[in-house]
Motif scaffolding. Structure first.
Motif, PDB file in Angstrom:
ATOM      1  N   GLU A  20      36.075  33.502  28.895  1.00 58.21           N
ATOM      2  CA  GLU A  20      35.441  33.750  27.601  1.00 58.21           C
ATOM      3  C   GLU A  20      36.220  33.021  26.509  1.00 58.21           C
ATOM      4  OE1 GLU A  20      35.821  37.613  25.359  1.00 58.21           O
ATOM      5  OE2 GLU A  20      33.701  37.735  25.904  1.00 58.21           O
ATOM      6  N   MET A  21      35.499  32.242  25.694  1.00 58.65           N
ATOM      7  CA  MET A  21      36.137  31.533  24.596  1.00 58.65           C
ATOM      8  C   MET A  21      36.248  32.465  23.394  1.00 58.65           C
ATOM      9  SD  MET A  21      34.402  27.758  24.888  1.00 58.65           S
ATOM     10  CE  MET A  21      34.458  26.846  26.437  1.00 58.65           C
ATOM     11  N   SER A  22      37.398  33.052  23.201  1.00 66.46           N
ATOM     12  CA  SER A  22      37.613  34.018  22.128  1.00 66.46           C
ATOM     13  C   SER A  22      38.901  33.683  21.404  1.00 66.46           C
ATOM     14  CB  SER A  22      37.711  35.432  22.705  1.00 66.46           C
ATOM     15  OG  SER A  22      38.849  35.548  23.555  1.00 66.46           O
ATOM     16  N   LEU A  23      39.087  34.284  20.225  1.00 70.38           N
ATOM     17  CA  LEU A  23      40.334  34.086  19.505  1.00 70.38           C
ATOM     18  C   LEU A  23      41.522  34.642  20.282  1.00 70.38           C
ATOM     19  CD1 LEU A  23      39.347  34.836  15.797  1.00 70.38           C
ATOM     20  CD2 LEU A  23      39.986  32.638  16.784  1.00 70.38           C
ATOM     21  N   GLU A  24      41.304  35.749  20.995  1.00 71.70           N
ATOM     22  CA  GLU A  24      42.383  36.332  21.789  1.00 71.70           C
ATOM     23  C   GLU A  24      42.854  35.347  22.861  1.00 71.70           C
ATOM     24  OE1 GLU A  24      40.211  39.454  19.723  1.00 71.70           O
ATOM     25  OE2 GLU A  24      39.545  37.819  21.020  1.00 71.70           O
ATOM     26  N   ALA A  25      41.882  34.706  23.532  1.00 69.81           N
ATOM     27  CA  ALA A  25      42.247  33.726  24.559  1.00 69.81           C
ATOM     28  C   ALA A  25      42.933  32.520  23.931  1.00 69.81           C
ATOM     29  CB  ALA A  25      40.999  33.291  25.324  1.00 69.81           C
ATOM     30  N   PHE A  26      42.439  32.107  22.761  1.00 65.25           N
ATOM     31  CA  PHE A  26      43.054  30.969  22.086  1.00 65.25           C
ATOM     32  C   PHE A  26      44.508  31.264  21.742  1.00 65.25           C
ATOM     33  CE2 PHE A  26      44.542  29.216  18.090  1.00 65.25           C
ATOM     34  CZ  PHE A  26      44.522  27.864  18.379  1.00 65.25           C
ATOM     35  N   PHE A  27      44.789  32.448  21.193  1.00 65.99           N
ATOM     36  CA  PHE A  27      46.152  32.759  20.778  1.00 65.99           C
ATOM     37  C   PHE A  27      47.099  32.837  21.972  1.00 65.99           C
ATOM     38  CE2 PHE A  27      44.696  33.375  16.567  1.00 65.99           C
ATOM     39  CZ  PHE A  27      45.812  33.378  15.753  1.00 65.99           C
ATOM     40  N   LYS A  28      46.607  33.319  23.099  1.00 60.56           N
ATOM     41  CA  LYS A  28      47.447  33.337  24.302  1.00 60.56           C
ATOM     42  C   LYS A  28      47.736  31.910  24.753  1.00 60.56           C
ATOM     43  CE  LYS A  28      47.726  35.127  29.020  1.00 60.56           C
ATOM     44  NZ  LYS A  28      47.076  35.984  30.056  1.00 60.56           N
ATOM     45  N   SER A  29      46.706  31.076  24.746  1.00 57.32           N
ATOM     46  CA  SER A  29      46.886  29.672  25.119  1.00 57.32           C
ATOM     47  C   SER A  29      47.844  28.970  24.156  1.00 57.32           C
ATOM     48  CB  SER A  29      45.532  28.959  25.130  1.00 57.32           C
ATOM     49  OG  SER A  29      45.680  27.579  25.353  1.00 57.32           O
ATOM     50  N   LEU A  30      47.677  29.239  22.850  1.00 52.88           N
ATOM     51  CA  LEU A  30      48.550  28.627  21.852  1.00 52.88           C
ATOM     52  C   LEU A  30      50.000  29.030  22.054  1.00 52.88           C
ATOM     53  CD1 LEU A  30      48.729  26.942  19.204  1.00 52.88           C
ATOM     54  CD2 LEU A  30      48.495  29.115  17.968  1.00 52.88           C
ATOM     55  N   SER A  31      50.227  30.323  22.310  1.00 54.83           N
ATOM     56  CA  SER A  31      51.593  30.801  22.523  1.00 54.83           C
ATOM     57  C   SER A  31      52.218  30.120  23.730  1.00 54.83           C
ATOM     58  CB  SER A  31      51.585  32.318  22.715  1.00 54.83           C
ATOM     59  OG  SER A  31      52.891  32.792  22.985  1.00 54.83           O
ATOM     60  N   MET A  32      51.448  29.967  24.798  1.00 57.62           N
ATOM     61  CA  MET A  32      51.989  29.350  26.006  1.00 57.62           C
ATOM     62  C   MET A  32      52.281  27.870  25.787  1.00 57.62           C
ATOM     63  SD  MET A  32      49.824  31.191  29.071  1.00 57.62           S
ATOM     64  CE  MET A  32      50.807  30.415  30.367  1.00 57.62           C
ATOM     65  N   THR A  33      51.377  27.150  25.125  1.00 59.31           N
ATOM     66  CA  THR A  33      51.612  25.719  24.905  1.00 59.31           C
ATOM     67  C   THR A  33      52.769  25.498  23.932  1.00 59.31           C
ATOM     68  OG1 THR A  33      49.833  25.685  23.248  1.00 59.31           O
ATOM     69  CG2 THR A  33      49.284  24.970  25.481  1.00 59.31           C
ATOM     70  N   ASN A  34      52.913  26.378  22.943  1.00 56.03           N
ATOM     71  CA  ASN A  34      54.072  26.270  22.044  1.00 56.03           C
ATOM     72  C   ASN A  34      55.375  26.505  22.807  1.00 56.03           C
ATOM     73  OD1 ASN A  34      52.541  25.680  19.799  1.00 56.03           O
ATOM     74  ND2 ASN A  34      52.555  27.771  18.995  1.00 56.03           N
ATOM     75  N   ALA A  35      55.335  27.470  23.734  1.00 54.14           N
ATOM     76  CA  ALA A  35      56.534  27.742  24.532  1.00 54.14           C
ATOM     77  C   ALA A  35      56.874  26.553  25.416  1.00 54.14           C
ATOM     78  CB  ALA A  35      56.309  28.993  25.385  1.00 54.14           C
ATOM     79  N   VAL A  36      55.842  25.925  25.974  1.00 57.65           N
ATOM     80  CA  VAL A  36      56.075  24.732  26.794  1.00 57.65           C
ATOM     81  C   VAL A  36      56.686  23.628  25.944  1.00 57.65           C
ATOM     82  CG1 VAL A  36      54.972  22.906  28.133  1.00 57.65           C
ATOM     83  CG2 VAL A  36      54.239  25.283  28.425  1.00 57.65           C
ATOM     84  N   ARG A  37      56.130  23.417  24.753  1.00 53.60           N
ATOM     85  CA  ARG A  37      56.639  22.379  23.855  1.00 53.60           C
ATOM     86  C   ARG A  37      58.094  22.639  23.483  1.00 53.60           C
ATOM     87  NH1 ARG A  37      54.256  23.273  18.331  1.00 53.60           N
ATOM     88  NH2 ARG A  37      55.921  24.832  18.419  1.00 53.60           N
ATOM     89  N   ASP A  38      58.402  23.897  23.149  1.00 57.80           N
ATOM     90  CA  ASP A  38      59.750  24.232  22.686  1.00 57.80           C
ATOM     91  C   ASP A  38      60.781  24.259  23.819  1.00 57.80           C
ATOM     92  OD1 ASP A  38      58.619  24.486  20.183  1.00 57.80           O
ATOM     93  OD2 ASP A  38      58.483  26.682  20.268  1.00 57.80           O
ATOM     94  N   SER A  39      60.314  24.379  25.054  1.00 56.53           N
ATOM     95  CA  SER A  39      61.240  24.505  26.186  1.00 56.53           C
ATOM     96  C   SER A  39      61.946  23.195  26.511  1.00 56.53           C
ATOM     97  CB  SER A  39      60.486  24.991  27.424  1.00 56.53           C
ATOM     98  OG  SER A  39      59.570  23.994  27.868  1.00 56.53           O
ATOM     99  N   GLY A  40      61.291  22.078  26.164  1.00 55.67           N
ATOM    100  CA  GLY A  40      61.904  20.783  26.458  1.00 55.67           C
ATOM    101  C   GLY A  40      62.031  20.488  27.934  1.00 55.67           C
ATOM    102  N   ILE A  41      61.099  20.969  28.734  1.00 59.78           N
ATOM    103  CA  ILE A  41      61.153  20.738  30.183  1.00 59.78           C
ATOM    104  C   ILE A  41      61.063  19.240  30.472  1.00 59.78           C
ATOM    105  CG2 ILE A  41      60.001  21.165  32.387  1.00 59.78           C
ATOM    106  CD1 ILE A  41      58.958  23.797  31.195  1.00 59.78           C
ATOM    107  N   ALA A  42      62.026  18.738  31.192  1.00 63.85           N
ATOM    108  CA  ALA A  42      62.043  17.315  31.535  1.00 63.85           C
ATOM    109  C   ALA A  42      60.849  16.978  32.419  1.00 63.85           C
ATOM    110  CB  ALA A  42      63.343  16.959  32.246  1.00 63.85           C
TER     111      ALA A  42
END
Length: 289
Positions: A20-42
């Protein structure tokens, strides 16, 4: 829904947060992608967020696919408990509704439409229960819209109206896609709106056109030095304008004098869920102030 993780060939991992395309799903996706970005995984070379999913591109010679998959899954629990507040921007977009260019285009493709005897605006107004095109335009421009992803073509924002679900405008896409859509058309398909960044094929209903460029591959327009204006999490407010204001804005763009109204704001998903109208009023107050 349980988050689904899958491989896309040798260099991609696709994460579907929800069907389901919802704001709740978007915010979870955003949090995860921000965490990936900030993690600096090689080894990660690109992060591509979408409405309720995201895709990661990586170099398998640097990080093994299974190892990256485990790291991504580790971000999910934190995303579910994270603060659903973001620091973002509200951007005013002037729109000439019922303009001559989209009108000419939609009339050329009536055989591909659900209702060949009416315009896209008339059709949208009727199936959403509005008694006039003017009332429909007021509803379309009356509430802010949330940019949930940018893509399909460069710079094109997919936007989600910030109103209670029962009040959301919903209009199906054309029965068959058009081979032409004017540049900077404000369109709508399903529950999502968009702004066509370039001229080309499309299937969304066409409601109007903005004089404000949103994508500049040459980077020559002052506010488009980064080539495109929108990023996920931005908030849009449409402003209806007449033909004279449209022409004046086009002239200002061509002369290098046009500057969009952009104001920094905070957006809380929990606050919006509890009080959509109050949250929207504060957003619009920030823009007007």
């Amino acid at each position: 829904m349980t988050t689904r993780y899958s491989y896309g060939g040798d260099e991609h991992i696709f994460v579907e947060v929800d069907e389901e395309m919802s704001l709740e799903a978007f915010f979870k996706s955003l949090s995860m992608t921000n965490a990936v970005r900030d993690s600096g995984i090689a080894g990660i070379t690109e992060i591509c967020p979408a409405n309720a999913s995201f895709q990661i591109k990586f170099d398998p010679d640097v990080i093994a696919p299974d190892a990256l998959m485990e790291k991504l899954k580790g971000f999910e629990a934190a995303a579910e408990s994270s603060d659903k507040t973001i620091e973002t921007r509200i951007i005013e977009i002037p729109v000439l509704y019922n303009d001559p260019w989209t009108h000419e285009t939609l009339m050329r493709f009536r055989e591909r439409h659900q209702d060949p005897d009416s315009t896209d605006l008339e059709y949208g107004a009727r199936i959403n229960g509005y008694d006039s095109v003017e009332a429909f335009i007021s509803a379309h421009a009356g509430a802010p819209w949330f940019v949930s992803m940018v893509g399909f073509v460069a710079g094109l924002p997919f936007i989600y109206q910030l109103v209670e679900r029962a009040k959301q405008i919903e209009v199906p896409k054309y029965l068959r896609p058009r081979t032409d859509t004017p540049k900077l058309t404000v369109g709508h398909g399903g529950c999502f709106g968009c702004i066509y960044s370039v001229r080309g094929a499309g299937g969304y209903q066409m409601f109007g056109v903005t004089p404000m460029p949103i994508y500049d591959p040459k980077g020559e327009i002052s506010y488009l030095r980064e080539l495109m204006i929108f990023r996920p999490g931005d908030i849009i407010k449409f402003k209806p304008i007449d033909r004279a204001a449209y022409d004046a804005a086009v002239e200002a763009v061509e002369a290098g004098r046009f500057e969009p109204r952009i104001v920094p704001v905070s957006f809380s998903l929990d606050a919006f869920t509890a009080d959509p109208e109050g949250t929207n009023a504060k957003l619009l107050e920030a823009l007007d102030g």
